[in-house]
Design an enzyme around this catalytic site. Structure first.
Site, short mmCIF file in Angstrom:
data_model
loop_
_atom_site.label_atom_id
_atom_site.label_comp_id
_atom_site.label_asym_id
_atom_site.label_seq_id
_atom_site.Cartn_x
_atom_site.Cartn_y
_atom_site.Cartn_z
N GLN A 161 8.23 19.62 16.58
CA GLN A 161 9.50 19.88 16.10
C GLN A 161 9.79 21.39 16.00
O GLN A 161 10.56 21.89 15.35
CB GLN A 161 9.42 19.43 14.54
N HIS A 180 2.69 13.38 11.48
CA HIS A 180 3.47 12.29 11.75
C HIS A 180 2.09 11.20 12.32
O HIS A 180 1.13 11.73 12.65
CB HIS A 180 4.03 12.66 13.30
N LYS A 188 12.51 16.14 22.74
CA LYS A 188 12.99 16.52 21.69
C LYS A 188 13.65 18.12 22.07
O LYS A 188 13.90 18.77 21.22
CB LYS A 188 12.19 16.80 20.63
N CYS A 237 7.88 7.87 10.48
CA CYS A 237 6.40 7.80 11.09
C CYS A 237 5.55 8.84 10.17
O CYS A 237 4.66 9.42 10.80
CB CYS A 237 6.46 8.23 12.46
N ASP A 261 0.54 20.64 16.74
CA ASP A 261 1.56 19.75 17.04
C ASP A 261 2.91 20.35 16.79
O ASP A 261 3.55 20.47 15.69
CB ASP A 261 1.74 18.41 16.24
#
Ligand code: 7TS
Length: 404
Positions: free
Chosen positions: A202, A122, A225, A363, A199
């Site tokens: 997600q 991202h 999220k 993104c 990261d």
């Protein structure tokens, strides 16, 4: 037992209509909807506890501080960190990565040092490193992947040199939806004397994430999220590293003593939390994580996988369909294009049929370039989506495709 109808009742927004049709919300990778427990936590704290944290001797301030620090403990346990000193609250994944790039960069990186990213990051895991690169002369290297979206670990290992200081990689791509082998990537990074940031924006909403099991040095995610409030994020960092890193911002809360000549800083984690924190948000995040725990991440993953399989199966019957990344690897995200139809047109027409998906570059422009496309359409699934909604999406998609 996964009682999807009972679960959906906890999310009032799912009952609304758009354009006179029941909403089918399939843009969960962008942000998730909120259960009552989360909104109630916000309302209750504002109505009955609200006071600034860490500074008052009075009752409310102490109570608010207890809730805020209990939320930190909740996050610690949720991700398997050793100590709450390792849990820093930020504004989101983006700020967490900027903090690490800036502060780790200042502490540990010199001109000519290197950071390794992957082609599927991202923008928020690319641009902060580029800004660091411009300031410090740090070089970026990129792990390639195959056409199925699997990272090439042999190439990854070849990228390391004595100047490699850190790897920053997404646990799950917001476009390809597959889990990257970050545990193995951490071992390789450490074998080369480098650190690794994961990261987890997600992954945290979809699968159990344990920083100790992954062996990562930093891990970041966003509250919004994972069914929590927006404007809040988490940075997990290994305590010995955070200790050696300088503050990211200056202000109240993060100091121990200030004179005009010199300031000494607070202990971890407060050294990295300048200013009044989002203590209402942290309490609401704790409520969101408790909600996820009650539902059970294994149950959520099983449910979401079944929905993804159904979506992929139906989508494969559409003429000109291209799904990006290996379909069988997907967790909760399916990005696609249909030959001859612009993804923006797809998204707009699906929206008119009540189906919310995302379109565009997500993104992740370097990933779009890798696949030779300007943009993609993407559905992304959450714990509250149903088979019926997947069918409504697929029916709507077929209808739109027939129109072209
Ligand atoms: N990293 C990943 C893997 C993401 O998917 C996102 C947001 C971010 C970082 C940034 O998170 P933020 O909360 O700081 O903005 N991804 C998306 C998306 O896929 N659609 O909208 C936002």
């Amino acid at each position: 037992m996964y009682d999807i109808q009972a679960l959906r009742k906890e999310f009032p927004i799912l009952g609304r209509e758009v354009y006179g049709r029941p909403l089918v919300y399939l843009d969960n990778a962008a942000t998730t909807q909120k259960p009552r427990a989360v909104v109630d936590a916000i309302t209750e704290e504002y109505f009955s506890v609200n006071a600034n944290v860490h500074r008052g001797v009075h009752y409310l301030s102490q109570q608010a501080t207890e809730l805020h620090e209990a939320a930190r403990e909740k996050v610690r346990a949720f991700i398997g960190a050793r100590s709450t000193n390792e849990v820093v609250f930020t504004r989101g994944t983006t700020e967490s990565i900027n903090l690490v790039a800036s502060s780790f960069g200042e502490a540990f990186m010199r001109e000519g040092d290197e950071v390794i990213l992957t082609v599927m990051e991202h923008h928020s895991n690319i641009v902060p490193w580029q800004l660091l690169g411009q300031r410090r002369g740090v070089k970026i290297k990129v792990v390639p992947m195959d056409d199925d979206g699997r990272l090439d670990l042999a190439e990854y290992e070849k990228l390391f040199t004595s100047r490699t200081k850190i790897v920053a990689v997404c646990h799950v791509s917001n476009v390809l939806g597959a889990e990257n082998p970050v545990g193995r990537m951490a071992e390789i990074a450490h074998a080369h004397g480098a650190h690794i940031l994961v990261d987890a924006a997600q992954s945290v909403p979809h699968l159990p994430v344990d920083v100790a099991a992954l062996g990562c040095d930093f891990l970041v995610f966003s509250a919004h999220k994972v069914y929590g409030p927006t404007g809040l994020g988490v940075l997990y960092g290994r305590e010995d590293l955070l200790e050696r890193m300088p503050p990211y911002q200056g202000g109240g809360e993060m100091i121990s003593r200030v004179t005009f000549e010199r300031t000494t800083f607070e202990q971890l984690p407060f050294k990295f939390e300048a200013g009044t924190p989002d203590y209402i948000g942290t309490h609401a995040l704790a409520a969101a994580l408790a909600f996820v725990e009650r539902t059970g991440l294994e149950n959520i993953a099983r449910h979401e996988h079944a929905l993804v399989r159904r979506a992929v199966e139906r989508m494969q019957h559409v003429d000109g369909m291209r799904i990006y990344g290996a379909a069988e690897d997907k967790g909760a995200v399916v990005a696609f294009n249909v030959a001859g139809i612009h993804p923006l047109d797809l998204g707009t027409l699906l929206d008119r049929l009540g189906v919310a998906i995302r379109t565009g570059h997500h993104c992740a422009q370097p990933l779009m370039q890798r696949f030779g496309t300007e943009g993609m359409a993407r559905l992304s699934i959450a714990m509250y989506n149903t088979e019926e909604e997947i069918d409504r999406f697929a029916d709507a998609l077929e209808r739109v495709c027939r129109m072209f």
